[in-house]
Write a protein that holds these residues in place. Sequence first.
Motif, PDB file in Angstrom:
ATOM      1  N   THR A 257       0.829  -1.207   0.000  1.00  0.00           N
ATOM      2  CA  THR A 257       0.000   0.000   0.000  1.00  0.00           C
ATOM      3  C   THR A 257       0.862   1.254   0.000  1.00  0.00           C
ATOM      4  O   THR A 257       0.578   2.226  -0.705  1.00  0.00           O
ATOM      5  CB  THR A 257      -0.945   0.003   1.221  1.00  0.00           C
ATOM      6  OG1 THR A 257      -1.826  -1.122   1.134  1.00  0.00           O
ATOM      7  CG2 THR A 257      -1.770   1.276   1.291  1.00  0.00           C
ATOM      8  N   LEU A 258       1.950   1.256   0.776  1.00  0.00           N
ATOM      9  CA  LEU A 258       2.855   2.406   0.821  1.00  0.00           C
ATOM     10  C   LEU A 258       3.487   2.653  -0.547  1.00  0.00           C
ATOM     11  O   LEU A 258       3.573   3.789  -1.014  1.00  0.00           O
ATOM     12  CB  LEU A 258       3.937   2.181   1.872  1.00  0.00           C
ATOM     13  CG  LEU A 258       5.002   3.286   1.992  1.00  0.00           C
ATOM     14  CD1 LEU A 258       4.358   4.608   2.379  1.00  0.00           C
ATOM     15  CD2 LEU A 258       6.072   2.883   2.999  1.00  0.00           C
ATOM     16  N   GLN A 262       2.439   6.022  -2.370  1.00  0.00           N
ATOM     17  CA  GLN A 262       3.513   7.007  -2.193  1.00  0.00           C
ATOM     18  C   GLN A 262       3.047   8.100  -1.224  1.00  0.00           C
ATOM     19  O   GLN A 262       3.098   9.296  -1.541  1.00  0.00           O
ATOM     20  CB  GLN A 262       3.921   7.610  -3.536  1.00  0.00           C
ATOM     21  CG  GLN A 262       4.513   6.611  -4.499  1.00  0.00           C
ATOM     22  CD  GLN A 262       5.883   6.109  -4.068  1.00  0.00           C
ATOM     23  OE1 GLN A 262       6.806   6.879  -3.828  1.00  0.00           O
ATOM     24  NE2 GLN A 262       6.027   4.791  -3.964  1.00  0.00           N
ATOM     25  N   GLU A 263       2.599   7.681  -0.050  1.00  0.00           N
ATOM     26  CA  GLU A 263       1.972   8.571   0.935  1.00  0.00           C
ATOM     27  C   GLU A 263       2.883   9.765   1.269  1.00  0.00           C
ATOM     28  O   GLU A 263       3.909   9.622   1.937  1.00  0.00           O
ATOM     29  CB  GLU A 263       1.667   7.751   2.192  1.00  0.00           C
ATOM     30  CG  GLU A 263       0.738   8.424   3.162  1.00  0.00           C
ATOM     31  CD  GLU A 263       0.505   7.536   4.376  1.00  0.00           C
ATOM     32  OE1 GLU A 263       0.149   8.103   5.427  1.00  0.00           O
ATOM     33  OE2 GLU A 263       0.686   6.317   4.296  1.00  0.00           O
ATOM     34  N   ASN A 264       2.506  10.928   0.786  1.00  0.00           N
ATOM     35  CA  ASN A 264       3.366  12.112   0.868  1.00  0.00           C
ATOM     36  C   ASN A 264       3.721  12.515   2.291  1.00  0.00           C
ATOM     37  O   ASN A 264       4.880  12.827   2.601  1.00  0.00           O
ATOM     38  CB  ASN A 264       2.691  13.296   0.158  1.00  0.00           C
ATOM     39  CG  ASN A 264       2.682  13.118  -1.343  1.00  0.00           C
ATOM     40  OD1 ASN A 264       3.581  12.510  -1.900  1.00  0.00           O
ATOM     41  ND2 ASN A 264       1.642  13.632  -1.989  1.00  0.00           N
ATOM     42  N   THR A 265       2.724  12.537   3.185  1.00  0.00           N
ATOM     43  CA  THR A 265       2.969  12.971   4.566  1.00  0.00           C
ATOM     44  C   THR A 265       3.998  12.076   5.239  1.00  0.00           C
ATOM     45  O   THR A 265       4.910  12.542   5.922  1.00  0.00           O
ATOM     46  CB  THR A 265       1.653  12.961   5.371  1.00  0.00           C
ATOM     47  OG1 THR A 265       0.690  13.766   4.692  1.00  0.00           O
ATOM     48  CG2 THR A 265       1.878  13.499   6.772  1.00  0.00           C
ATOM     49  N   ALA A 266       3.839  10.768   5.050  1.00  0.00           N
ATOM     50  CA  ALA A 266       4.751   9.810   5.676  1.00  0.00           C
ATOM     51  C   ALA A 266       6.164   9.947   5.122  1.00  0.00           C
ATOM     52  O   ALA A 266       7.151   9.972   5.877  1.00  0.00           O
ATOM     53  CB  ALA A 266       4.229   8.389   5.468  1.00  0.00           C
ATOM     54  N   LEU A 267       6.288  10.043   3.801  1.00  0.00           N
ATOM     55  CA  LEU A 267       7.622  10.126   3.192  1.00  0.00           C
ATOM     56  C   LEU A 267       8.306  11.453   3.530  1.00  0.00           C
ATOM     57  O   LEU A 267       9.512  11.490   3.771  1.00  0.00           O
ATOM     58  CB  LEU A 267       7.507   9.959   1.673  1.00  0.00           C
ATOM     59  CG  LEU A 267       6.929   8.622   1.178  1.00  0.00           C
ATOM     60  CD1 LEU A 267       6.948   8.561  -0.339  1.00  0.00           C
ATOM     61  CD2 LEU A 267       7.695   7.443   1.766  1.00  0.00           C
ATOM     62  N   GLY A 274      11.723  12.276  -3.867  1.00  0.00           N
ATOM     63  CA  GLY A 274      11.459  11.402  -5.000  1.00  0.00           C
ATOM     64  C   GLY A 274      10.437  10.344  -4.628  1.00  0.00           C
ATOM     65  O   GLY A 274       9.593  10.551  -3.763  1.00  0.00           O
ATOM     66  N   HIS A 275      10.525   9.194  -5.286  1.00  0.00           N
ATOM     67  CA  HIS A 275       9.535   8.135  -5.100  1.00  0.00           C
ATOM     68  C   HIS A 275      10.168   6.922  -4.420  1.00  0.00           C
ATOM     69  O   HIS A 275      11.261   6.490  -4.769  1.00  0.00           O
ATOM     70  CB  HIS A 275       8.939   7.721  -6.446  1.00  0.00           C
ATOM     71  CG  HIS A 275       8.344   8.869  -7.204  1.00  0.00           C
ATOM     72  ND1 HIS A 275       7.251   9.571  -6.755  1.00  0.00           N
ATOM     73  CD2 HIS A 275       8.721   9.455  -8.378  1.00  0.00           C
ATOM     74  CE1 HIS A 275       6.951  10.524  -7.612  1.00  0.00           C
ATOM     75  NE2 HIS A 275       7.836  10.480  -8.607  1.00  0.00           N
ATOM     76  N   LEU A 276       9.451   6.384  -3.456  1.00  0.00           N
ATOM     77  CA  LEU A 276       9.922   5.196  -2.738  1.00  0.00           C
ATOM     78  C   LEU A 276       9.722   3.967  -3.615  1.00  0.00           C
ATOM     79  O   LEU A 276       8.677   3.800  -4.245  1.00  0.00           O
ATOM     80  CB  LEU A 276       9.113   5.029  -1.445  1.00  0.00           C
ATOM     81  CG  LEU A 276       9.574   3.922  -0.489  1.00  0.00           C
ATOM     82  CD1 LEU A 276      10.894   4.314   0.156  1.00  0.00           C
ATOM     83  CD2 LEU A 276       8.518   3.672   0.586  1.00  0.00           C
ATOM     84  N   MET A 279      11.127  -3.423  -2.060  1.00  0.00           N
ATOM     85  CA  MET A 279      10.638  -4.066  -0.841  1.00  0.00           C
ATOM     86  C   MET A 279      11.454  -3.664   0.385  1.00  0.00           C
ATOM     87  O   MET A 279      10.893  -3.339   1.438  1.00  0.00           O
ATOM     88  CB  MET A 279      10.682  -5.588  -1.015  1.00  0.00           C
ATOM     89  CG  MET A 279      10.430  -6.366   0.248  1.00  0.00           C
ATOM     90  SD  MET A 279       8.736  -6.201   0.804  1.00  0.00           S
ATOM     91  CE  MET A 279       8.018  -7.559  -0.087  1.00  0.00           C
ATOM     92  N   ALA A 280      12.771  -3.668   0.268  1.00  0.00           N
ATOM     93  CA  ALA A 280      13.628  -3.355   1.415  1.00  0.00           C
ATOM     94  C   ALA A 280      13.371  -1.934   1.911  1.00  0.00           C
ATOM     95  O   ALA A 280      13.263  -1.694   3.122  1.00  0.00           O
ATOM     96  CB  ALA A 280      15.098  -3.528   1.042  1.00  0.00           C
ATOM     97  N   ASN A 281      13.259  -0.984   0.980  1.00  0.00           N
ATOM     98  CA  ASN A 281      12.987   0.394   1.365  1.00  0.00           C
ATOM     99  C   ASN A 281      11.617   0.542   2.010  1.00  0.00           C
ATOM    100  O   ASN A 281      11.441   1.309   2.962  1.00  0.00           O
ATOM    101  CB  ASN A 281      13.076   1.313   0.140  1.00  0.00           C
ATOM    102  CG  ASN A 281      14.498   1.475  -0.363  1.00  0.00           C
ATOM    103  OD1 ASN A 281      15.446   1.381   0.412  1.00  0.00           O
ATOM    104  ND2 ASN A 281      14.660   1.697  -1.657  1.00  0.00           N
ATOM    105  N   ALA A 282      10.649  -0.180   1.486  1.00  0.00           N
ATOM    106  CA  ALA A 282       9.301  -0.116   2.052  1.00  0.00           C
ATOM    107  C   ALA A 282       9.289  -0.662   3.474  1.00  0.00           C
ATOM    108  O   ALA A 282       8.702  -0.052   4.386  1.00  0.00           O
ATOM    109  CB  ALA A 282       8.323  -0.900   1.176  1.00  0.00           C
TER     110      ALA A 282
END
Length: 333
Positions: A257-258, A262-267, A274-276, A279-282
Motif C-alpha cells: 500500500t505504501l 507514495q503517501e506524501n505525509t509519511a515520506l 522522490g519516489h519510494l 521491498m527493502a525500502n518499504a
Amino acid sequence: MELGCAMAGSAAAPPGPGPPAAAGAGLADSEDYESLPSSVALGTHMVAGAVAGIMEHTIMYPVDSVKTRMQSLQPDPRARYRGVYEALRRMVRTEGLWRPLRGIDVTMLGAGPAHALYFACYESTKKSLSDVLQPGGNSHLANGIAGSAATLLHDAVMNPAEVVKQRLQMFNSPYTSVLGCVRTVHRTEGLGAFYRSYTTQLTMNVPFQAIHFITYELMQEHLNPHRQYHPQSHIVAGAVAGAVAAAATTPLDVCKTLLNTQENTALSSLKIRGHLSGMANAFSTVYQLGGLPGFFKGVQARVIYQMPSTAIAWSVYEFFKYFLTKRALEKKT
C-alpha cells in the motif's frame, strides 16, 4: 485475491480423496464434475473465475477502501478510524454516499481478465503437478505451487489497476476519476509507477495464495471429501482460508500500500525525496514510522474484507463451474 482473489476447485484436476460419490449426486456422477475434457474445462474455469473475481471485488469494495485508509502510516487527523463500521459511516457522512466506491470501475476492468488468466494457468499447472506428485490424488504441494505460479500472471494484469484504485481510495485524494489518475501518474512518474509495487505484490501474493489454497483444500478434505458441488463447504472453507492467509501476509500488504500510494505525509516526515521503491525500502520506512505494530495496520479490516471476499469468490466460482459443466455434459448427451 489481495485475491486478492483466487480460487481452486478442479474440473480438470483429479478427484479429491475419499470414496467415490454415489451416482446421481451433484451431476450425473462426481467423476463427470471433476474430470471434464480439458477442451471444455479451460473455458469453464476462465468464465467461472472471471465472474467470481468481479463479484468478489465489487461486493466487498467499500471494505477494501477502508482497509487502504487504515493502512496509512501517518493519516490525516480527519481520517483516523477506530474500526471498519465507523470508517464507512464517516466516509459516507463527510465525503458522500458514493465515496467508498471510488475506483470500483478500474477494479472490475482488472479483475475479470486477471482471474480468467489465473484459472487457465492454475488448473493446467495443478493437474500436471498432481499427476506427477500424487497420481489419482490431491497434492497440497501441487495446489500451493500452481497457485503461486498463476499469481505471476494475475498480478501482471492486476497491479496497474491496484495502483490507480488505491490512489483513488486515499483520503483527500487529488484524483477524481480513473482516466485522470492514469494520465497524471503516467505524466509525472512514468509507466514504471504502475509496476513499482509488482515485486512486493508478488512477495505478498505468492505466500498468500500458497497458504490460501493449501488451507482451502485441507478444509475441503474434511468438509467435502467426495468433492461434490456443496455450497456450504465452499463458503466455510473459503472464509477460513482467506482469513488465515490475510492475517499472515498483512505486513507485506502494508508495504504494498505504501509503494502504491507514495503517501506524501509519511515520506516527507522522513525527508525522503522522490519516489519510494523496492521491498527493502518499504520495510525500512514502515518500521521507522510505526515500529513492529506498523506492519499490522489495518489487519482487522483486511481479515474482515478477506473472509467474505473469498467465501463469495469460492461459492460463485464453484456454482458457475457446476452450472457450465452441467450444460456441457447435457449437450454431449
